[in-house]
Design a protein around this motif. Sequence first.
Motif, PDB file in Angstrom:
ATOM      1  N   ARG A 164       0.853  -1.176   0.000  1.00  0.00           N
ATOM      2  CA  ARG A 164       0.000   0.000   0.000  1.00  0.00           C
ATOM      3  C   ARG A 164       0.892   1.231   0.000  1.00  0.00           C
ATOM      4  NH1 ARG A 164      -2.306   0.293   6.171  1.00  0.00           N
ATOM      5  NH2 ARG A 164      -0.281   0.411   7.145  1.00  0.00           N
ATOM      6  N   ASN A 165       0.352   2.321  -0.457  1.00  0.00           N
ATOM      7  CA  ASN A 165       1.107   3.562  -0.524  1.00  0.00           C
ATOM      8  C   ASN A 165       1.135   4.206   0.866  1.00  0.00           C
ATOM      9  OD1 ASN A 165       2.542   5.664  -1.549  1.00  0.00           O
ATOM     10  ND2 ASN A 165       0.829   6.627  -2.598  1.00  0.00           N
ATOM     11  N   ILE A 166       2.319   4.406   1.399  1.00  0.00           N
ATOM     12  CA  ILE A 166       2.484   5.005   2.726  1.00  0.00           C
ATOM     13  C   ILE A 166       2.904   6.457   2.547  1.00  0.00           C
ATOM     14  CG2 ILE A 166       3.737   4.885   4.916  1.00  0.00           C
ATOM     15  CD1 ILE A 166       4.289   1.902   4.195  1.00  0.00           C
ATOM     16  N   MET A 167       2.139   7.365   3.092  1.00  0.00           N
ATOM     17  CA  MET A 167       2.438   8.781   2.921  1.00  0.00           C
ATOM     18  C   MET A 167       3.145   9.391   4.143  1.00  0.00           C
ATOM     19  SD  MET A 167       1.414   9.254  -0.113  1.00  0.00           S
ATOM     20  CE  MET A 167       1.313  10.999  -0.352  1.00  0.00           C
ATOM     21  N   ARG A 168       2.513   9.316   5.299  1.00  0.00           N
ATOM     22  CA  ARG A 168       3.028   9.965   6.502  1.00  0.00           C
ATOM     23  C   ARG A 168       3.162   8.946   7.628  1.00  0.00           C
ATOM     24  NH1 ARG A 168       5.146  14.673   5.412  1.00  0.00           N
ATOM     25  NH2 ARG A 168       4.810  15.432   7.499  1.00  0.00           N
ATOM     26  N   ILE A 169       4.159   9.173   8.479  1.00  0.00           N
ATOM     27  CA  ILE A 169       4.402   8.304   9.626  1.00  0.00           C
ATOM     28  C   ILE A 169       4.570   9.180  10.857  1.00  0.00           C
ATOM     29  CG2 ILE A 169       6.022   6.681  10.677  1.00  0.00           C
ATOM     30  CD1 ILE A 169       6.650   5.678   7.903  1.00  0.00           C
ATOM     31  N   SER A 170       3.920   8.776  11.921  1.00  0.00           N
ATOM     32  CA  SER A 170       4.055   9.490  13.189  1.00  0.00           C
ATOM     33  C   SER A 170       5.330   9.009  13.880  1.00  0.00           C
ATOM     34  CB  SER A 170       2.831   9.218  14.066  1.00  0.00           C
ATOM     35  OG  SER A 170       2.937   9.936  15.261  1.00  0.00           O
ATOM     36  N   LEU A 171       6.185   9.949  14.193  1.00  0.00           N
ATOM     37  CA  LEU A 171       7.460   9.647  14.851  1.00  0.00           C
ATOM     38  C   LEU A 171       7.653  10.679  15.949  1.00  0.00           C
ATOM     39  CD1 LEU A 171       9.913   7.688  14.483  1.00  0.00           C
ATOM     40  CD2 LEU A 171      10.994   9.505  13.174  1.00  0.00           C
ATOM     41  N   SER A 172       7.855  10.224  17.160  1.00  0.00           N
ATOM     42  CA  SER A 172       7.994  11.172  18.272  1.00  0.00           C
ATOM     43  C   SER A 172       9.264  12.011  18.108  1.00  0.00           C
ATOM     44  CB  SER A 172       8.035  10.434  19.613  1.00  0.00           C
ATOM     45  OG  SER A 172       9.288   9.819  19.801  1.00  0.00           O
ATOM     46  N   HIS A 173       9.235  13.169  18.708  1.00  0.00           N
ATOM     47  CA  HIS A 173      10.396  14.058  18.668  1.00  0.00           C
ATOM     48  C   HIS A 173      11.608  13.379  19.311  1.00  0.00           C
ATOM     49  CE1 HIS A 173      12.661  17.772  18.507  1.00  0.00           C
ATOM     50  NE2 HIS A 173      12.919  17.660  19.801  1.00  0.00           N
ATOM     51  N   ARG A 214      16.967  10.828  18.884  1.00  0.00           N
ATOM     52  CA  ARG A 214      17.836   9.663  19.109  1.00  0.00           C
ATOM     53  C   ARG A 214      18.420   9.153  17.801  1.00  0.00           C
ATOM     54  NH1 ARG A 214      13.722   8.039  22.346  1.00  0.00           N
ATOM     55  NH2 ARG A 214      13.044   6.402  20.909  1.00  0.00           N
ATOM     56  N   TRP A 215      17.583   9.004  16.789  1.00  0.00           N
ATOM     57  CA  TRP A 215      18.062   8.500  15.507  1.00  0.00           C
ATOM     58  C   TRP A 215      18.995   9.503  14.837  1.00  0.00           C
ATOM     59  CZ3 TRP A 215      13.350   5.776  12.753  1.00  0.00           C
ATOM     60  CH2 TRP A 215      12.930   4.714  13.549  1.00  0.00           C
ATOM     61  N   SER A 216      18.712  10.783  15.008  1.00  0.00           N
ATOM     62  CA  SER A 216      19.592  11.816  14.445  1.00  0.00           C
ATOM     63  C   SER A 216      20.971  11.770  15.093  1.00  0.00           C
ATOM     64  CB  SER A 216      18.977  13.205  14.616  1.00  0.00           C
ATOM     65  OG  SER A 216      17.797  13.320  13.853  1.00  0.00           O
ATOM     66  N   ALA A 217      21.019  11.439  16.386  1.00  0.00           N
ATOM     67  CA  ALA A 217      22.309  11.330  17.079  1.00  0.00           C
ATOM     68  C   ALA A 217      23.128  10.172  16.497  1.00  0.00           C
ATOM     69  CB  ALA A 217      22.098  11.132  18.580  1.00  0.00           C
ATOM     70  N   PHE A 218      22.474   9.046  16.194  1.00  0.00           N
ATOM     71  CA  PHE A 218      23.171   7.944  15.529  1.00  0.00           C
ATOM     72  C   PHE A 218      23.673   8.395  14.160  1.00  0.00           C
ATOM     73  CE2 PHE A 218      21.227   4.856  18.451  1.00  0.00           C
ATOM     74  CZ  PHE A 218      22.221   3.899  18.541  1.00  0.00           C
ATOM     75  N   ALA A 219      22.802   9.066  13.413  1.00  0.00           N
ATOM     76  CA  ALA A 219      23.144   9.505  12.052  1.00  0.00           C
ATOM     77  C   ALA A 219      24.293  10.505  12.065  1.00  0.00           C
ATOM     78  CB  ALA A 219      21.927  10.108  11.363  1.00  0.00           C
ATOM     79  N   ALA A 220      24.398  11.292  13.120  1.00  0.00           N
ATOM     80  CA  ALA A 220      25.447  12.317  13.203  1.00  0.00           C
ATOM     81  C   ALA A 220      26.845  11.708  13.218  1.00  0.00           C
ATOM     82  CB  ALA A 220      25.237  13.184  14.441  1.00  0.00           C
ATOM     83  N   ALA A 221      26.939  10.446  13.573  1.00  0.00           N
ATOM     84  CA  ALA A 221      28.250   9.782  13.573  1.00  0.00           C
ATOM     85  C   ALA A 221      28.828   9.684  12.162  1.00  0.00           C
ATOM     86  CB  ALA A 221      28.146   8.395  14.198  1.00  0.00           C
ATOM     87  N   LEU A 222      27.987   9.874  11.144  1.00  0.00           N
ATOM     88  CA  LEU A 222      28.463   9.854   9.754  1.00  0.00           C
ATOM     89  C   LEU A 222      29.162  11.143   9.359  1.00  0.00           C
ATOM     90  CD1 LEU A 222      25.413   8.293   7.892  1.00  0.00           C
ATOM     91  CD2 LEU A 222      27.595   7.217   8.377  1.00  0.00           C
ATOM     92  N   LEU A 223      28.902  12.202  10.112  1.00  0.00           N
ATOM     93  CA  LEU A 223      29.437  13.510   9.755  1.00  0.00           C
ATOM     94  C   LEU A 223      30.923  13.603  10.074  1.00  0.00           C
ATOM     95  CD1 LEU A 223      26.524  15.714  11.120  1.00  0.00           C
ATOM     96  CD2 LEU A 223      26.882  14.917   8.776  1.00  0.00           C
ATOM     97  N   VAL A 224      31.629  14.324   9.249  1.00  0.00           N
ATOM     98  CA  VAL A 224      33.053  14.553   9.451  1.00  0.00           C
ATOM     99  C   VAL A 224      33.203  15.827  10.277  1.00  0.00           C
ATOM    100  CG1 VAL A 224      35.233  15.059   8.279  1.00  0.00           C
ATOM    101  CG2 VAL A 224      33.605  13.456   7.263  1.00  0.00           C
ATOM    102  N   ALA A 225      34.067  15.767  11.270  1.00  0.00           N
ATOM    103  CA  ALA A 225      34.297  16.956  12.102  1.00  0.00           C
ATOM    104  C   ALA A 225      34.872  18.089  11.257  1.00  0.00           C
ATOM    105  CB  ALA A 225      35.258  16.615  13.237  1.00  0.00           C
TER     106      ALA A 225
END
Length: 163
Positions: A119-128, A133-144
């Motif tokens: 089915r076509n999924i448009m929007r997902i509810s994700l708590s702030h 938390r997930w952004s903090a994991f993703a930030a490990a990809l960034l170069v200082a």
Amino acid sequence: MTHSANEVMVLAAKAARGGGAPPAQAAQFGSAAVLHLVTGRAVDDLDEALAALPNGPILSYPLGIAQIAEQAVKGIARGIMEGGDTSLARSYVESMPCSARLDADGTLTMEVGKPALRRNIMRISLSHDTYIRWSAFAAALLVAESDASRQSGAGAGVSNDND
């Protein structure tokens, strides 16, 4: 707060990459995360998988699925899914491009030549909090930011383009 399905998929994949998952497994985690959330399954399952990196289900589920798929005979593959019938394993199976089901005893059955119906999924509810938390994991990809990193090619560099 709601986000586009694509934004959640990319954020989950980046979080997995930041936690140490290889690109292919991170992408599969992103797809599974979207289906996991849209079906109302617990976000804690996803957080636990991220916390288990560089091991855990983010690496083992795609490998187990691939091993079962390689044993297909006449387009049908069947085998026991490592980790059994967990909600996250179910989300991985449901995110596959082919028709597949995971039974309560952990048996995975795939019809590798038959596309999965989605089915076509448009929007997902994700708590702030989850987003942070997930952004903090993703930030490990960034170069200082430093002169050394810029000299080795990080960043956009100097551009005289005034578009």
